[in-house]
Scaffold this motif. Structure first.
Motif, PDB file in Angstrom:
ATOM      1  N   VAL A   3       1.067  -1.345  -0.170  1.00 16.61           N
ATOM      2  CA  VAL A   3      -0.079   0.062   0.120  1.00 16.61           C
ATOM      3  C   VAL A   3       0.893   0.904  -0.039  1.00 16.61           C
ATOM      4  O   VAL A   3       1.726   1.517   0.792  1.00 16.61           O
ATOM      5  CB  VAL A   3      -0.914   0.230   1.166  1.00 16.61           C
ATOM      6  N   GLN A   4       0.783   2.142  -0.953  1.00 14.29           N
ATOM      7  CA  GLN A   4       1.536   3.259  -1.250  1.00 14.29           C
ATOM      8  C   GLN A   4       0.627   4.499  -1.001  1.00 14.29           C
ATOM      9  O   GLN A   4      -0.520   4.590  -1.609  1.00 14.29           O
ATOM     10  CB  GLN A   4       2.203   3.237  -2.431  1.00 14.29           C
ATOM     11  N   VAL A   5       1.103   5.569  -0.095  1.00 10.47           N
ATOM     12  CA  VAL A   5       0.169   6.534   0.308  1.00 10.47           C
ATOM     13  C   VAL A   5       0.879   7.730  -0.210  1.00 10.47           C
ATOM     14  O   VAL A   5       2.102   8.095  -0.002  1.00 10.47           O
ATOM     15  CB  VAL A   5      -0.125   6.486   1.900  1.00 10.47           C
ATOM     16  N   ASN A   6       0.024   8.673  -0.907  1.00  5.04           N
ATOM     17  CA  ASN A   6       0.451   9.966  -1.470  1.00  5.04           C
ATOM     18  C   ASN A   6      -0.309  11.032  -0.991  1.00  5.04           C
ATOM     19  O   ASN A   6      -1.718  10.635  -0.942  1.00  5.04           O
ATOM     20  CB  ASN A   6       0.428   9.852  -3.046  1.00  5.04           C
ATOM     21  N   THR A   7      -0.104  12.182  -0.686  1.00  4.31           N
ATOM     22  CA  THR A   7      -0.913  13.291  -0.278  1.00  4.31           C
ATOM     23  C   THR A   7      -0.502  14.471  -1.185  1.00  4.31           C
ATOM     24  O   THR A   7       0.653  14.503  -1.731  1.00  4.31           O
ATOM     25  CB  THR A   7      -0.858  13.482   1.146  1.00  4.31           C
ATOM     26  N   GLY A   8      -1.471  15.266  -1.202  1.00  3.56           N
ATOM     27  CA  GLY A   8      -1.312  16.595  -1.837  1.00  3.56           C
ATOM     28  C   GLY A   8      -2.377  17.623  -1.437  1.00  3.56           C
ATOM     29  O   GLY A   8      -3.375  17.221  -0.823  1.00  3.56           O
ATOM     30  N   ASN A   9      -2.116  18.667  -1.839  1.00  2.00           N
ATOM     31  CA  ASN A   9      -3.077  19.853  -1.457  1.00  2.00           C
ATOM     32  C   ASN A   9      -3.591  20.177  -0.295  1.00  2.00           C
ATOM     33  O   ASN A   9      -4.858  19.888   0.141  1.00  2.00           O
ATOM     34  CB  ASN A   9      -4.296  19.722  -2.309  1.00  2.00           C
ATOM     35  N   GLY A  10      -2.638  20.220   0.908  1.00  2.00           N
ATOM     36  CA  GLY A  10      -2.790  20.419   2.232  1.00  2.00           C
ATOM     37  C   GLY A  10      -2.962  19.216   2.906  1.00  2.00           C
ATOM     38  O   GLY A  10      -3.274  19.433   4.319  1.00  2.00           O
ATOM     39  N   VAL A  11      -2.876  18.057   2.549  1.00  2.00           N
ATOM     40  CA  VAL A  11      -2.940  17.047   3.385  1.00  2.00           C
ATOM     41  C   VAL A  11      -1.602  16.623   3.970  1.00  2.00           C
ATOM     42  O   VAL A  11      -0.584  16.338   3.038  1.00  2.00           O
ATOM     43  CB  VAL A  11      -3.570  15.828   2.544  1.00  2.00           C
ATOM     44  N   GLN A  12      -1.364  16.476   5.212  1.00  5.69           N
ATOM     45  CA  GLN A  12       0.012  16.028   5.939  1.00  5.69           C
ATOM     46  C   GLN A  12       0.036  14.605   5.832  1.00  5.69           C
ATOM     47  O   GLN A  12      -0.756  13.839   6.099  1.00  5.69           O
ATOM     48  CB  GLN A  12      -0.104  16.453   7.250  1.00  5.69           C
ATOM     49  N   ASN A  22      -2.712   1.346   5.556  1.00  2.00           N
ATOM     50  CA  ASN A  22      -1.948   0.161   5.139  1.00  2.00           C
ATOM     51  C   ASN A  22      -2.737  -0.895   5.858  1.00  2.00           C
ATOM     52  O   ASN A  22      -3.333  -1.956   5.264  1.00  2.00           O
ATOM     53  CB  ASN A  22      -0.376   0.098   5.587  1.00  2.00           C
ATOM     54  N   GLU A  23      -3.100  -0.863   7.122  1.00  2.00           N
ATOM     55  CA  GLU A  23      -3.841  -2.100   8.071  1.00  2.00           C
ATOM     56  C   GLU A  23      -5.549  -1.929   7.579  1.00  2.00           C
ATOM     57  O   GLU A  23      -5.918  -3.184   7.380  1.00  2.00           O
ATOM     58  CB  GLU A  23      -3.863  -1.589   9.447  1.00  2.00           C
ATOM     59  N   PHE A  24      -6.188  -0.806   7.468  1.00  2.00           N
ATOM     60  CA  PHE A  24      -7.323  -0.847   6.843  1.00  2.00           C
ATOM     61  C   PHE A  24      -7.417  -1.330   5.417  1.00  2.00           C
ATOM     62  O   PHE A  24      -8.591  -2.255   5.170  1.00  2.00           O
ATOM     63  CB  PHE A  24      -7.924   0.418   6.883  1.00  2.00           C
ATOM     64  N   LEU A  25      -6.660  -1.036   4.485  1.00  3.89           N
ATOM     65  CA  LEU A  25      -6.719  -1.533   3.004  1.00  3.89           C
ATOM     66  C   LEU A  25      -6.629  -3.034   3.182  1.00  3.89           C
ATOM     67  O   LEU A  25      -6.974  -3.831   2.353  1.00  3.89           O
ATOM     68  CB  LEU A  25      -6.189  -0.811   2.274  1.00  3.89           C
ATOM     69  N   LEU A  29      -9.540  -5.668   1.630  1.00  2.00           N
ATOM     70  CA  LEU A  29      -8.933  -6.279   0.408  1.00  2.00           C
ATOM     71  C   LEU A  29      -8.287  -7.665   0.543  1.00  2.00           C
ATOM     72  O   LEU A  29      -7.760  -8.228  -0.369  1.00  2.00           O
ATOM     73  CB  LEU A  29      -7.952  -5.471  -0.415  1.00  2.00           C
ATOM     74  N   ALA A  30      -8.635  -8.169   1.962  1.00  2.00           N
ATOM     75  CA  ALA A  30      -7.938  -9.431   2.216  1.00  2.00           C
ATOM     76  C   ALA A  30      -8.288 -10.695   1.186  1.00  2.00           C
ATOM     77  O   ALA A  30      -7.219 -11.334   1.057  1.00  2.00           O
ATOM     78  CB  ALA A  30      -8.221  -9.744   3.603  1.00  2.00           C
ATOM     79  N   ARG A  31      -9.460 -10.598   0.965  1.00  2.00           N
ATOM     80  CA  ARG A  31      -9.729 -11.753  -0.077  1.00  2.00           C
ATOM     81  C   ARG A  31      -9.326 -11.753  -1.326  1.00  2.00           C
ATOM     82  O   ARG A  31      -9.351 -12.728  -2.123  1.00  2.00           O
ATOM     83  CB  ARG A  31     -11.445 -11.954  -0.072  1.00  2.00           C
ATOM     84  N   PHE A  32      -8.995 -10.566  -1.815  1.00  2.00           N
ATOM     85  CA  PHE A  32      -8.148 -10.275  -3.146  1.00  2.00           C
ATOM     86  C   PHE A  32      -6.672 -10.609  -3.029  1.00  2.00           C
ATOM     87  O   PHE A  32      -5.938 -10.142  -3.966  1.00  2.00           O
ATOM     88  CB  PHE A  32      -8.689  -9.067  -3.668  1.00  2.00           C
ATOM     89  N   ARG A  33      -5.980 -10.812  -2.071  1.00  2.00           N
ATOM     90  CA  ARG A  33      -4.657 -10.930  -1.874  1.00  2.00           C
ATOM     91  C   ARG A  33      -3.788 -11.615  -2.856  1.00  2.00           C
ATOM     92  O   ARG A  33      -2.825 -11.151  -3.075  1.00  2.00           O
ATOM     93  CB  ARG A  33      -4.199 -11.416  -0.295  1.00  2.00           C
ATOM     94  N   GLN A  34      -4.314 -12.705  -3.264  1.00  2.00           N
ATOM     95  CA  GLN A  34      -3.463 -13.374  -4.491  1.00  2.00           C
ATOM     96  C   GLN A  34      -3.652 -12.624  -5.677  1.00  2.00           C
ATOM     97  O   GLN A  34      -2.811 -12.791  -6.453  1.00  2.00           O
ATOM     98  CB  GLN A  34      -4.339 -14.898  -4.613  1.00  2.00           C
ATOM     99  N   GLU A  35      -4.672 -11.602  -5.890  1.00  2.00           N
ATOM    100  CA  GLU A  35      -4.713 -10.980  -7.377  1.00  2.00           C
ATOM    101  C   GLU A  35      -4.129  -9.622  -7.071  1.00  2.00           C
ATOM    102  O   GLU A  35      -3.782  -9.200  -8.278  1.00  2.00           O
ATOM    103  CB  GLU A  35      -6.231 -10.930  -7.577  1.00  2.00           C
ATOM    104  N   THR A  37      -1.224  -6.684  -6.445  1.00  2.00           N
ATOM    105  CA  THR A  37       0.144  -6.727  -6.015  1.00  2.00           C
ATOM    106  C   THR A  37       0.445  -5.207  -5.431  1.00  2.00           C
ATOM    107  O   THR A  37       1.082  -5.289  -4.334  1.00  2.00           O
ATOM    108  CB  THR A  37       0.930  -6.414  -7.417  1.00  2.00           C
ATOM    109  N   ARG A  38      -0.257  -4.141  -5.611  1.00  2.00           N
ATOM    110  CA  ARG A  38      -0.264  -2.887  -5.098  1.00  2.00           C
ATOM    111  C   ARG A  38      -1.531  -2.165  -5.196  1.00  2.00           C
ATOM    112  O   ARG A  38      -2.200  -2.314  -6.006  1.00  2.00           O
ATOM    113  CB  ARG A  38       0.787  -2.138  -5.567  1.00  2.00           C
ATOM    114  N   VAL A  39      -1.588  -1.302  -3.978  1.00  2.00           N
ATOM    115  CA  VAL A  39      -2.762  -0.382  -3.857  1.00  2.00           C
ATOM    116  C   VAL A  39      -2.160   1.043  -3.656  1.00  2.00           C
ATOM    117  O   VAL A  39      -1.419   1.226  -2.819  1.00  2.00           O
ATOM    118  CB  VAL A  39      -3.912  -0.732  -3.058  1.00  2.00           C
ATOM    119  N   GLU A  40      -2.396   1.952  -4.697  1.00  2.00           N
ATOM    120  CA  GLU A  40      -1.747   3.268  -4.521  1.00  2.00           C
ATOM    121  C   GLU A  40      -3.056   4.143  -3.815  1.00  2.00           C
ATOM    122  O   GLU A  40      -4.201   4.215  -4.436  1.00  2.00           O
ATOM    123  CB  GLU A  40      -1.590   3.861  -5.693  1.00  2.00           C
ATOM    124  N   VAL A  41      -2.843   4.934  -2.842  1.00  2.00           N
ATOM    125  CA  VAL A  41      -3.832   5.913  -2.251  1.00  2.00           C
ATOM    126  C   VAL A  41      -3.272   7.028  -2.458  1.00  2.00           C
ATOM    127  O   VAL A  41      -2.135   7.693  -2.230  1.00  2.00           O
ATOM    128  CB  VAL A  41      -3.912   5.666  -0.804  1.00  2.00           C
TER     129      VAL A  41
END
Length: 120
Positions: A3-12, A22-25, A29-35, A37-41
């Motif tokens: 899980v990669q978290v990116n912020t912009g426009n005033g979000v720290q 990371n924990e929440f996603l 998405l646990a049931r899709f773990r096999q399929e 590779t990455r989630v970008e936020v």
């Protein structure tokens, strides 16, 4: 799944935000773990801290093995609301894509009704 978290426009971009996302996603998405590779936020404050309704925006992009990336957006009054709403949309989108794949694979299978050896 990464899980990669990116912020912009005033979000720290804080460590606690990254850890929570990371924990929440990973949980959502646990049931899709096999399929997956990455989630970008991507989190942005559309009004840059001025307030207003639905000014927090979360974009999630999931990388599925062997498929094009899947992206969803959700706006909310809080960052939490935006992330949770986007996660719900992402689960539905992945369900739809993988469900279609299952249906198409099912159609390609041999049927005993078509087997000539059983008919004759």
């Amino acid at each position: 799944m990464q899980v990669q978290v990116n912020t912009g426009n005033g979000v720290q971009n804080k460590e606690s935000l990254e850890r929570w996302a990371n924990e929440f996603l990973n949980g959502e998405l646990a049931r899709f773990r096999q399929e997956l590779t990455r989630v970008e936020v991507q989190l942005t404050d559309e009004n840059r801290g001025k307030g207003g309704s639905d000014d927090m925006r979360c974009m999630l992009e999931a990388r599925l093995t062997g498929h094009e990336p899947v992206a969803v957006n959700h706006r909310g009054q809080t960052m939490d609301e935006a992330i949770r709403g986007a996660a719900t949309k992402l689960v539905r989108a992945i369900d739809h894509i993988l469900g279609k794949l299952d249906r198409h694979q099912h159609r390609d299978r041999e049927s005993i009704r078509r087997s000539e050896s059983l008919l004759g």
